[in-house]
Design an enzyme around this catalytic site. Structure first.
Site, short mmCIF file in Angstrom:
data_model
loop_
_atom_site.label_atom_id
_atom_site.label_comp_id
_atom_site.label_asym_id
_atom_site.label_seq_id
_atom_site.Cartn_x
_atom_site.Cartn_y
_atom_site.Cartn_z
N LYS A 153 2.50 -0.66 2.28
CA LYS A 153 1.54 -1.25 1.35
C LYS A 153 0.15 -1.29 1.96
CE LYS A 153 5.10 -3.98 -0.94
NZ LYS A 153 5.75 -5.30 -1.08
N GLY A 161 9.31 0.41 4.70
CA GLY A 161 9.18 -0.79 3.89
C GLY A 161 7.73 -1.14 3.58
N SER A 162 7.47 -2.46 3.52
CA SER A 162 6.17 -2.94 3.04
C SER A 162 5.01 -2.66 3.98
CB SER A 162 6.25 -4.45 2.77
OG SER A 162 7.13 -4.70 1.69
N THR A 163 5.27 -2.15 5.19
CA THR A 163 4.13 -1.72 6.01
C THR A 163 3.35 -0.63 5.28
OG1 THR A 163 5.50 -0.10 7.21
CG2 THR A 163 5.28 -2.31 8.18
#
Length: 582
Positions: free
Chosen positions: A309, A305-307
């Site tokens: 980013k 997921g957004s980790t």
């Protein structure tokens, strides 16, 4: 003179007058008589020599066989090893402070010699009184077989041995063995691993030890029952216990199906603690089959997921094409290849790079990845070790998955954590490289000094990129989605990641895989902490995103373990206030 005496005298005179004993008869001469005597003597000597020769040959044969047996290897069958191997020791496994994680204890195993069993039925009935879970049918088959050896039960307790001895069953015996004992039970099960019934490592660091040569030595009989030098791990049992407790509480509190966490020394790559749940007790590994055996931290791959980013932003900053002062238009969704890329909580305006990170904008992150390009994106993630199999001592390591061919749509979705599956431990290691000065250091479960780490470290990003990422992680923790990870005095920084789980090949709108990547103290990180929680149904404040469950778990781990790890808290604007008044 009596009548009887007279008769004896008369008989004697008559005998001598006849010449019965005065000289030999005419039929035998003196020479013939002596020849007969010599012949009888020779026969006696020959017979004696023959007897002596026979005994000599017999004893020579017996002695030869004894010598032969002495040089022969012990007879073995498929179900039993030589006694010296049954008693061969494994080295103790210790944590970094000398606490025992695994050790050998002496035990016995029950065996039978079927050819000596008088009544198999009676023997089975008697054994069942001590071993209620005995396989009656299978044991009867063993006892009534024509073999000369059969194992009946491995690794008995002293009480069971005593009770079986009292039964007095002929043909039943015991052999001494070593049994592996794990004092902490499931506390560090996925790291330490376990052994099989023959005391051979089959998982975790137990298997690693065998792969370093112990198994080969045991196979050729070069091990013994002497104590071996202990193997010390990088694990801190105190921190390990805290991590596991937090995960167990999190699964229960957030109604999840699984969870995991790691505490990593950012400057040496040492794993101080790592747990994956559900887990199992290595003392009884069979009870943890299927779900409990899977080490989700290193042997499970997930879309993080957004980790991700964090890595996309670092890539854009390190390329020199993007700075913290740049802005990107996040007003409109991105439409590509029949897909629409939009923000979860969109601001529908132009966002600066820190705002893209704070609000976790998919649109803004995708546009930064597009500036770098597909090949640059793939090369950067490979440089951080996120696309290749991680190298460490633990045998259970899974290879990440990625698209066979990277297209623009792949690069865009991977930029915000969809389309690439990697292990949580790899994610933590890559995160450490972005905050420790830009050095990628392979993780280790063995002690490693700072000097040793520097020798194998690879520089992957610039120091300016490190400074920017530290700032963004700290900013996101205090102003963004990581607020629930904050611990007073320890300056936590981090990034949330909420990914939709893939169910039957499709993304689910009701099931999440939540992760939180953090470091502390964020101005000069010493430790990286990553947590994940699988399919939570709730979280702090009623939400079920990463900020409401994975982030609070990080905060709880840091709150309880920071002092143990030697991190001093800082209070006040300049960090000089160590006391607080109430």
């Amino acid at each position: 003179m009596s009548f009887l005496s007279r008769i004896m005298v008369l008989k004697s005179r008559a005998h001598f007058s006849a010449g019965g004993y005065n000289r030999p008869s005419a039929a035998f001469g003196d020479g013939n008589f002596q020849g007969a005597m010599k012949q009888r003597g020779r026969q006696a000597r020959n017979r004696l020599a023959l007897v002596i020769t026979g005994f000599t040959v017999i004893y020579a044969i017996i002695g030869g066989r004894l010598v032969q047996y002495g040089f022969d290897s012990p007879e073995t069958v498929s179900s039993i090893m030589p006694a010296d191997r049954l008693m061969a020791s494994r080295p103790d496994i210790l944590d970094r402070n000398g606490e025992i994680l695994a050790t050998d204890i002496r035990t016995v195993s029950l065996y039978a010699e079927p050819h000596k069993i008088v009544d198999a039925d009676e023997a089975v009935e008697a054994l069942a009184t001590v071993l209620p879970d005995l396989d009656v049918r299978g044991t009867y088959k063993k006892l009534s077989s024509s073999s000369r050896f059969q194992w009946l039960r491995r690794q008995l307790t002293p009480k069971q041995q005593s009770q079986i001895l009292a039964l007095g069953i002929p043909g039943i015996g015991f052999r001494p063995e070593k049994r592996r004992f794990y004092p902490g039970g499931p506390t560090a099960s996925h790291i330490v691993g376990h052994v099989n019934v023959d005391n051979r490592g089959i998982a975790g660091m137990e298997r690693y030890i065998d792969n370093q040569g112990l198994a080969d030595l045991a196979a050729v009989g070069m091990t013994s029952d002497q104590n071996l030098e202990p193997v010390r791990l990088s694990i801190d049992l105190r921190v390990q216990s805290i991590v596991r407790e937090v995960l167990a509480e999190g699964i229960k509190k957030y109604e999840a199906i699984g969870a995991g966490a790691v505490v990593l020394d950012a400057n040496t790559g040492e794993v101080l603690a790592m747990a994956s749940m559900p887990d199992y007790d290595p003392n009884t590994p069979a009870e943890g089959a299927e779900e409990g055996w899977l080490n989700r931290m290193s042997n499970g791959t997930f879309e993080m997921g957004s980790t991700f980013k964090t890595f996309t932003t670092a890539m854009a900053l390190d390329s020199g094409k993007v700075t913290l002062k740049d802005s990107f238009d996040a007003r409109y969704p991105i439409r590509i290849g029949g897909f629409t890329i939009k923000d979860f909580h969109g601001k529908h305006r132009i966002l600066t790079v820190p705002e893209i990170f704070q609000y976790s904008s998919n649109i803004g992150t995708a546009k930064m990845a597009d500036i770098v390009g597909i090949e640059g994106h793939k090369e950067f993630l490979t440089r951080l070790g996120l696309l290749t199999r991680m190298q460490t001592e633990l045998p259970e390591v899974k290879t990440p998955s990625q698209p066979h061919e990277w297209k623009k749509i792949n690069s865009i979705t991977i930029s915000y954590g969809h389309g690439v599956s990697t292990t949580p431990l790899q994610t933590a290691v890559a995160g450490a490289a972005l905050v420790n000065g830009g050095h990628y250091i392979p993780p280790t479960f063995l002690p490693r000094t700072r000097e040793q780490a520097n020798e194998i470290a690879t520089t992957v990003v610039k120091q300016s990129t490190v400074n920017d990422i530290r700032y963004l992680l700290g900013w996101n923790a205090t102003h963004g989605s990581g607020k629930r990870s904050l611990v007073p005095g320890f300056d936590v920084g981090g990034k949330t990641g909420t990914a939709n789980k893939v169910v039957n090949g499709r993304y689910s709108n009701s099931l999440n895989f939540n992760a939180f990547l953090s470091a502390f103290p964020i101005d000069n990180p010493q430790y990286v902490v990553l947590t994940f929680i699988d399919a939570p149904k709730t979280g702090e404040g009623g939400g079920r995103t990463s900020g409401s469950n994975a982030a609070p778990m990080v905060g709880e781990i840091i709150r309880r373990s920071a002092a143990i790890l030697g991190v001093k808290p800082k209070f006040g604007a300049d960090g000089s206030a160590l006391l607080m008044s109430y």
